[in-house]
Motif scaffolding. Structure first.
Motif, PDB file in Angstrom:
ATOM      1  N   ALA A 188      10.359  39.378  93.550  1.00 13.86           N
ATOM      2  CA  ALA A 188      10.945  38.429  92.609  1.00 13.86           C
ATOM      3  C   ALA A 188       9.957  37.835  91.621  1.00 13.86           C
ATOM      4  O   ALA A 188      10.363  37.406  90.538  1.00 13.86           O
ATOM      5  CB  ALA A 188      11.627  37.296  93.384  1.00 13.86           C
ATOM      6  N   ILE A 189       8.673  37.780  91.957  1.00 18.04           N
ATOM      7  CA  ILE A 189       7.725  37.094  91.067  1.00 18.04           C
ATOM      8  C   ILE A 189       6.649  38.028  90.538  1.00 18.04           C
ATOM      9  O   ILE A 189       5.695  37.564  89.915  1.00 18.04           O
ATOM     10  CB  ILE A 189       7.061  35.902  91.791  1.00 18.04           C
ATOM     11  N   ASN A 190       6.786  39.331  90.751  1.00 17.52           N
ATOM     12  CA  ASN A 190       5.764  40.241  90.227  1.00 17.52           C
ATOM     13  C   ASN A 190       5.936  40.402  88.718  1.00 17.52           C
ATOM     14  O   ASN A 190       7.003  40.131  88.152  1.00 17.52           O
ATOM     15  CB  ASN A 190       5.803  41.585  90.957  1.00 17.52           C
ATOM     16  N   PRO A 191       4.899  40.857  88.012  1.00 15.19           N
ATOM     17  CA  PRO A 191       4.949  40.900  86.539  1.00 15.19           C
ATOM     18  C   PRO A 191       6.049  41.790  85.982  1.00 15.19           C
ATOM     19  O   PRO A 191       6.623  41.485  84.938  1.00 15.19           O
ATOM     20  CB  PRO A 191       3.564  41.437  86.156  1.00 15.19           C
ATOM     21  N   ILE A 192       6.356  42.895  86.668  1.00 13.87           N
ATOM     22  CA  ILE A 192       7.388  43.801  86.160  1.00 13.87           C
ATOM     23  C   ILE A 192       8.745  43.108  86.142  1.00 13.87           C
ATOM     24  O   ILE A 192       9.491  43.172  85.152  1.00 13.87           O
ATOM     25  CB  ILE A 192       7.449  45.078  87.007  1.00 13.87           C
ATOM     26  N   VAL A 193       9.073  42.415  87.217  1.00 14.49           N
ATOM     27  CA  VAL A 193      10.368  41.744  87.311  1.00 14.49           C
ATOM     28  C   VAL A 193      10.455  40.597  86.304  1.00 14.49           C
ATOM     29  O   VAL A 193      11.481  40.411  85.628  1.00 14.49           O
ATOM     30  CB  VAL A 193      10.604  41.242  88.747  1.00 14.49           C
ATOM     31  N   LEU A 194       9.395  39.812  86.185  1.00 14.62           N
ATOM     32  CA  LEU A 194       9.417  38.696  85.235  1.00 14.62           C
ATOM     33  C   LEU A 194       9.475  39.202  83.793  1.00 14.62           C
ATOM     34  O   LEU A 194      10.144  38.599  82.942  1.00 14.62           O
ATOM     35  CB  LEU A 194       8.194  37.808  85.449  1.00 14.62           C
ATOM     36  N   GLY A 212      10.746  32.519  88.600  1.00  6.62           N
ATOM     37  CA  GLY A 212       9.463  32.556  89.291  1.00  6.62           C
ATOM     38  C   GLY A 212       9.265  31.370  90.210  1.00  6.62           C
ATOM     39  O   GLY A 212       8.859  31.525  91.370  1.00  6.62           O
ATOM     40  N   VAL A 213       9.581  30.180  89.725  1.00  8.00           N
ATOM     41  CA  VAL A 213       9.370  28.967  90.530  1.00  8.00           C
ATOM     42  C   VAL A 213      10.313  28.944  91.726  1.00  8.00           C
ATOM     43  O   VAL A 213       9.890  28.673  92.866  1.00  8.00           O
ATOM     44  CB  VAL A 213       9.562  27.715  89.651  1.00  8.00           C
ATOM     45  N   ALA A 214      11.588  29.190  91.494  1.00 10.52           N
ATOM     46  CA  ALA A 214      12.559  29.138  92.590  1.00 10.52           C
ATOM     47  C   ALA A 214      12.254  30.188  93.658  1.00 10.52           C
ATOM     48  O   ALA A 214      12.323  29.903  94.869  1.00 10.52           O
ATOM     49  CB  ALA A 214      13.972  29.325  92.042  1.00 10.52           C
ATOM     50  N   SER A 215      11.924  31.406  93.245  1.00  8.04           N
ATOM     51  CA  SER A 215      11.628  32.458  94.220  1.00  8.04           C
ATOM     52  C   SER A 215      10.382  32.134  95.032  1.00  8.04           C
ATOM     53  O   SER A 215      10.336  32.382  96.249  1.00  8.04           O
ATOM     54  CB  SER A 215      11.455  33.800  93.500  1.00  8.04           C
ATOM     55  N   LEU A 216       9.368  31.583  94.381  1.00  4.66           N
ATOM     56  CA  LEU A 216       8.149  31.212  95.102  1.00  4.66           C
ATOM     57  C   LEU A 216       8.431  30.108  96.117  1.00  4.66           C
ATOM     58  O   LEU A 216       7.942  30.145  97.257  1.00  4.66           O
ATOM     59  CB  LEU A 216       7.082  30.770  94.107  1.00  4.66           C
ATOM     60  N   LEU A 217       9.247  29.126  95.739  1.00  8.32           N
ATOM     61  CA  LEU A 217       9.586  28.035  96.662  1.00  8.32           C
ATOM     62  C   LEU A 217      10.380  28.558  97.860  1.00  8.32           C
ATOM     63  O   LEU A 217      10.128  28.151  99.004  1.00  8.32           O
ATOM     64  CB  LEU A 217      10.381  26.960  95.926  1.00  8.32           C
ATOM     65  N   VAL A 218      11.330  29.449  97.615  1.00  6.16           N
ATOM     66  CA  VAL A 218      12.127  29.997  98.724  1.00  6.16           C
ATOM     67  C   VAL A 218      11.237  30.766  99.692  1.00  6.16           C
ATOM     68  O   VAL A 218      11.373  30.639 100.919  1.00  6.16           O
ATOM     69  CB  VAL A 218      13.244  30.896  98.181  1.00  6.16           C
ATOM     70  N   ALA A 219      10.312  31.558  99.168  1.00  8.46           N
ATOM     71  CA  ALA A 219       9.417  32.328 100.037  1.00  8.46           C
ATOM     72  C   ALA A 219       8.570  31.410 100.912  1.00  8.46           C
ATOM     73  O   ALA A 219       8.408  31.654 102.118  1.00  8.46           O
ATOM     74  CB  ALA A 219       8.532  33.236  99.182  1.00  8.46           C
ATOM     75  N   MET A 220       8.029  30.349 100.330  1.00  5.24           N
ATOM     76  CA  MET A 220       7.195  29.438 101.115  1.00  5.24           C
ATOM     77  C   MET A 220       8.016  28.675 102.146  1.00  5.24           C
ATOM     78  O   MET A 220       7.585  28.510 103.297  1.00  5.24           O
ATOM     79  CB  MET A 220       6.471  28.474 100.170  1.00  5.24           C
TER      80      MET A 220
END
Length: 379
Positions: A188-194, A212-220
């Protein structure tokens, strides 16, 4: 000499040797004389070229040998020629033209990102040592979770590749919480997807930041929840045979073929589903869902699970659902790479059903909540 004596003298001696015929080998007493080997004859059930005599199962084998991909393609071409006029009339129908336009546009925009992501993901999976990730992460599990989530930036690829890599991290000694955080963040947050998201939403840069922010928060959050509530016996360690025991070149192409077949197939299905929604679902139904904030969020969250689109292409499908708000489409983008049917099935196959039945529903709830909160702030 009498007549009987003359007859006995003319009779050939069995032990005599004819000098003109050469020496004759005689068997010693008690030795078994070799007999000529029997001539081999074909068994009656040996398969031969030509029509099967029995007309039953043999005929099915014979037809199977004669019909291949070339014959099937030739038959399809013949059918296209025969039915070209009815097909031309069907393709001229406005609804089918709309379906074709949406499908082709989604595929044309998404395929370059899919191919580039698959190639780069295979390079990282094959040529970067798996032990590197274990050395790069902090020893404390609580600190390893955010670091592993942020490390998802370096893995361009879809969720199809992140599942086996997360399993490899666990097998290399990485704490499961960090590996699972990496599994959720990488697609979800890799450069290709963004970058694909920025191309799909050229007038809405906040969608890139929000995703990017939401996906990073969900992962953590899911990584820390696993530290708190997870159990080691819920996970069955994985194995990806095409990456083990082969040369790097063969492993690279095996990984590329695997990801292209899986991700590409789901991309086609997702594009077909998006085109069908735009054509078959009445506009008033979509507008009714879009006008209700709660229903729109739930509808696109469930749709993300059902469509199972690759994360490198889902932004283009979300952009085509223009009836819905940016927040509900952000929910679609956050939920899809973390919880969908193909991902649940892969998690069940790699980590076990006990893991998938617990991890997938919890991730769905957290992803919807975080995406709605992020969308309310940024959009």
């Amino acid at each position: 000499m009498t007549a009987p004596e003359r007859a006995a003298a003319d009779r050939p001696d069995p032990g005599a040797v004819d000098p003109a015929a050469g020496p004759v080998a005689t068997a010693a007493p008690g030795v078994r004389r070799e007999e000529p080997a029997p001539v081999a004859t074909a068994a009656p059930d040996v398969r031969r070229d030509g029509p099967a005599p029995d007309g039953g199962a043999g005929r099915g084998r014979w037809l199977g040998e004669r019909i291949g991909s070339v014959e099937v393609l030739a038959a399809l071409l013949v059918l296209l020629i025969v039915f070209r006029e009815p097909m031309a009339r069907a393709l001229a129908e406005p609804r089918l033209q709309t379906w074709t336009t949406v499908f082709v546009s989604v595929m044309v925009q998404a395929v370059p990102f899919l191919v580039f992501g698959v190639l780069l993901s295979a390079v990282i999976a094959v040529f970067v040592p798996r032990s590197f990730w274990a050395r790069a992460l902090p020893r404390h599990p609580g600190l390893a979770v955010p670091v592993a989530s942020a490390a998802g930036v370096v893995l361009p690829g879809c969720e199809c590749g992140s599942v086996p890599i997360a399993g490899s991290l666990i097998r290399r000694g990485v704490t499961p919480a960090a590996a699972l955080a990496f599994l959720l963040a990488a697609p979800a947050i890799n450069p290709i997807v963004l970058t694909a998201t920025a191309v799909a939403f050229p007038n809405n840069p906040e969608m890139v930041l929000g995703r990017g922010v939401a996906s990073l928060l969900v992962a953590m959050v899911m990584g820390w929840l696993w530290l708190r509530l997870g159990r080691a016996d819920w996970i069955r360690l994985p194995r990806r045979p095409e990456l083990d025991g082969s040369s790097r070149g063969r492993a690279f192409w095996a990984a590329v073929r695997h990801d292209v077949i899986h991700a590409g197939g789901f991309l086609v299905l997702g594009a077909m589903a998006a085109a069908s929604i735009n054509v078959l679902v009445p506009e008033r139904w979509l507008q009714t869902l879009a006008d209700n904030p709660v229903l729109s969020v739930l509808a696109l969250a469930v749709l993300a699970v059902l469509l199972s689109i690759c994360s490198e292409a889902d932004a283009f499908v979300a952009a085509s659902l223009s009836q819905f708000s940016l927040t509900s489409r952000l929910v679609f983008l956050v939920v899809g790479p973390m919880v969908d049917l193909k991902l649940i099935s892969m998690q069940a196959g790699v980590f076990g059903r006990r893991f998938a039945l617990r991890f997938a529903p919890a991730t769905f709830v957290v992803a919807v909540a975080v995406a709605v909160g992020t969308g309310a702030v940024l959009t």
